[in-house]
Design a protein around this motif. Structure first.
Motif, PDB file in Angstrom:
ATOM      1  N   THR A  34      10.227   8.548  13.697  1.00 14.70           N
ATOM      2  CA  THR A  34       9.222   8.869  12.685  1.00 14.70           C
ATOM      3  C   THR A  34       9.179   7.504  11.944  1.00 14.70           C
ATOM      4  OG1 THR A  34      10.191  11.173  12.526  1.00 14.70           O
ATOM      5  CG2 THR A  34       8.844  10.220  10.354  1.00 14.70           C
ATOM      6  N   THR A  36       7.477   5.463   8.645  1.00 18.69           N
ATOM      7  CA  THR A  36       6.883   5.692   7.119  1.00 18.69           C
ATOM      8  C   THR A  36       5.927   4.516   6.905  1.00 18.69           C
ATOM      9  OG1 THR A  36       8.833   6.776   6.382  1.00 18.69           O
ATOM     10  CG2 THR A  36       7.521   5.826   4.850  1.00 18.69           C
ATOM     11  N   TYR A  38       2.510   3.028   4.535  1.00 17.07           N
ATOM     12  CA  TYR A  38       1.741   3.198   3.254  1.00 17.07           C
ATOM     13  C   TYR A  38       0.515   2.308   3.069  1.00 17.07           C
ATOM     14  CZ  TYR A  38       2.669  -1.510   1.025  1.00 17.07           C
ATOM     15  OH  TYR A  38       2.814  -2.860   0.547  1.00 17.07           O
ATOM     16  N   GLN A  63       0.089  11.296   9.125  1.00 11.17           N
ATOM     17  CA  GLN A  63       0.499  12.605   9.121  1.00 11.17           C
ATOM     18  C   GLN A  63       0.289  13.537  10.328  1.00 11.17           C
ATOM     19  OE1 GLN A  63      -0.804  14.273   5.415  1.00 11.17           O
ATOM     20  NE2 GLN A  63       1.238  13.622   4.545  1.00 11.17           N
ATOM     21  N   HIS A  67       4.440  11.643  11.343  1.00  8.18           N
ATOM     22  CA  HIS A  67       4.905  10.364  10.756  1.00  8.18           C
ATOM     23  C   HIS A  67       4.693  10.618   9.002  1.00  8.18           C
ATOM     24  CE1 HIS A  67       5.595   8.175  14.401  1.00  8.18           C
ATOM     25  NE2 HIS A  67       4.282   8.401  14.738  1.00  8.18           N
ATOM     26  N   THR A  68       5.389   9.640   8.272  1.00  9.95           N
ATOM     27  CA  THR A  68       5.363   9.919   6.920  1.00  9.95           C
ATOM     28  C   THR A  68       4.408   8.982   6.049  1.00  9.95           C
ATOM     29  OG1 THR A  68       7.863  10.742   7.009  1.00  9.95           O
ATOM     30  CG2 THR A  68       6.853   9.923   4.869  1.00  9.95           C
ATOM     31  N   LYS A 117       4.108  16.882   1.942  1.00  8.69           N
ATOM     32  CA  LYS A 117       4.900  15.812   3.075  1.00  8.69           C
ATOM     33  C   LYS A 117       4.870  14.568   2.578  1.00  8.69           C
ATOM     34  CE  LYS A 117       4.901  19.140   6.590  1.00  8.69           C
ATOM     35  NZ  LYS A 117       4.493  19.564   7.962  1.00  8.69           N
ATOM     36  N   ALA A 118       3.747  14.211   1.548  1.00 10.59           N
ATOM     37  CA  ALA A 118       3.480  12.698   1.363  1.00 10.59           C
ATOM     38  C   ALA A 118       4.413  12.381   0.393  1.00 10.59           C
ATOM     39  CB  ALA A 118       2.083  12.560   1.024  1.00 10.59           C
ATOM     40  N   ILE A 119       4.393  10.973   0.143  1.00  7.05           N
ATOM     41  CA  ILE A 119       5.438  10.104  -0.871  1.00  7.05           C
ATOM     42  C   ILE A 119       4.307   9.733  -2.015  1.00  7.05           C
ATOM     43  CG2 ILE A 119       7.167   8.767  -1.606  1.00  7.05           C
ATOM     44  CD1 ILE A 119       8.285   9.287   1.039  1.00  7.05           C
ATOM     45  N   SER A 186      12.603   3.749   0.697  1.00  8.59           N
ATOM     46  CA  SER A 186      12.054   4.805   1.640  1.00  8.59           C
ATOM     47  C   SER A 186      12.151   4.337   3.068  1.00  8.59           C
ATOM     48  CB  SER A 186      10.599   5.404   1.299  1.00  8.59           C
ATOM     49  OG  SER A 186      10.569   5.695  -0.256  1.00  8.59           O
ATOM     50  N   CYS A 188      10.459   2.210   4.691  1.00  7.54           N
ATOM     51  CA  CYS A 188       9.045   2.153   4.981  1.00  7.54           C
ATOM     52  C   CYS A 188       8.970   0.820   5.723  1.00  7.54           C
ATOM     53  CB  CYS A 188       8.099   1.857   3.565  1.00  7.54           C
ATOM     54  SG  CYS A 188       6.400   1.840   4.230  1.00  7.54           S
TER      55      CYS A 188
END
Length: 411
Positions: A34, A36, A38, A63, A67-68, A117-119, A186, A188
């Motif tokens: 997975t 992450t 941004y 998503q 993935h995040t 599920k998002a940050i 995180s 990321c």
């Protein structure tokens, strides 16, 4: 190139890929674990516009591939201003303005992403904690002026002989630190953005590697322009906002319905979830049939942001207005007191209040061009007034050209 991961297959196959720092490495990473990623959004206005939609859609694709997604609000960087693509410094906003804008720009994310599920984070949380000397001591040594002057966001501004303040020059350092902070907090590993962010993104990737030896990647989309060369989201009528309080669902639907023929397939790939084989079928339509593809694009894009009911109402309103010559109740509207109409409402003021023109001078120019209509009758006298005799089924239909309409609802 044959990609392994669903993420990169999707991003490349649907037209999002422009540049990447290491596309093979990112593909391998996304195939085995997975990821992450941004994107940052500065809070310079109370709403994002459609020019930011391709970035939000990338988070949606992230998503969808399992993935995040991190939505980074630029509460800190908004205080500085990104010089990318700008000819002048942005106005300095108050803390109250920034807080209100952050709340506004988050609205479309609730429709387009799974926010459970998002940050969501705000870079002011860490940027405001640094003292100036501490920031310079820790990060300044990793950036050279020589290199910074080569990035397009700076170079193009200087080439145009436009002033670039030291304040704005620092922006790329702040954005690079954002990536480092997100990587630490995180895990990321990916920053995404538009082509104009390439230099800023590369700086962040390199800072993560230099300071922490962290694995980090950058990915950018092409600058989205229409077939006629206009920047996405910019129209003669102003920005195409994503928040309904800035632009209603009907006008949003109309924006997509008016897509140029050559852009239909590309926009279906970027801005809808339609399968690629269906996109290929729609973009192959020719002649008048291409309008079916444009309606499908308008319905899919509007439903995604505003809901299926609003998309259906917008299509129905358009059909009634354009095909049947009517005036659907779902057209954009403004209420006018009956007493005000009885005393006579000036034509120019009416169009201005309906937000079909930005000024009375613009309305006069449209009259000269034969574009202004009341109840489908051309307006020829700029000094004319509207009265009770113009009411049809409780409203008066105003039009600018063939595509922009509004109702004056008499109350």
């Amino acid at each position: 190139m044959q990609y392994k991961s669903d993420l990169i297959k999707t991003l490349a196959g649907r037209g999002y890929l422009y540049q990447a720092t290491d596309i093979e490495g990112l593909d391998a990473l996304a195939a085995r674990q997975t990821v992450t990623g941004y994107i940052g959004f500065d809070a310079t206005a109370s709403s994002l516009h459609v020019g930011s939609l391709v970035q939000i859609m990338m988070l949606r694709r992230l998503q969808q591939a399992g993935h995040t997604a991190i939505v980074l609000l630029g509460g800190g960087t908004t205080k500085i201003g990104d010089p990318s693509g700008k000819d002048s410094q942005r106005p300095v906003l108050t803390p109250e303005d920034i807080a209100a804008n952050k709340e506004g720009i988050l609205k479309p994310f609730h429709a387009l992403l799974d926010m459970d599920k998002a940050i969501v984070v705000d870079n002011d949380a860490w940027l405001s904690e640094y003292s100036y000397l501490e920031f310079l001591r820790e990060f300044g040594r990793h950036f050279t002026i020589n290199r910074m002057l080569t990035f397009d966001s700076v170079k193009s501004r200087l080439d145009r002989e436009q002033p670039l303040t030291f304040l704005e020059f620092n922006y790329m350092l702040l954005q690079a630190v954002d990536f480092l902070e997100l990587n630490r907090a995180s895990g990321c590993q990916l920053q995404l953005g538009g082509a104009d962010q390439w230099g800023n993104i590369v700086n962040g990737v390199e800072l993560c590697r230099r300071v922490d030896g962290a694995e980090a990647y950058g990915f950018t989309t092409p600058l989205i322009t229409t077939a006629s060369g206009v920047k996405m989201g910019k129209t003669a009528d102003g920005a195409v906002w994503l928040n309904p309080d800035r632009l209603g669902p009907y006008q949003y639907w109309q924006f997509w319905r008016n897509t140029e023929d050559a852009d239909v397939g590309r926009f279906l790939r970027l801005f809808t979830d339609l399968p690629l084989d269906e996109v290929e079928r729609l973009e192959s339509l020719e002649g008048a049939d291409i309008n079916d593809a444009k309606i499908r694009l308008a319905n899919e894009a509007t439903a995604m942001l505003h809901g299926a009911d609003e998309a259906r109402k917008a299509e129905a309103a358009a059909r009634e207005t354009f095909e049947q010559g009517g005036a659907s109740a779902d057209l954009p509207s403004v209420e006018i007191p009956a007493a005000e109409l009885q005393s006579g409402l000036g034509i120019l003021e009416a169009f201005e209040r309906a937000e079909l023109v930005e000024s009375r001078g613009e309305a006069r120019r449209h009259i000269k061009g034969g574009a202004l209509k009341v109840n489908d009758e051309k307006v020829e006298d700029p000094f004319a007034t509207l009265t009770d005799e113009d009411i049809r089924d409780g409203a008066i239909k105003l039009s600018v050209g063939k595509k922009r309409h509004a109702l004056l609802k008499i109350v």
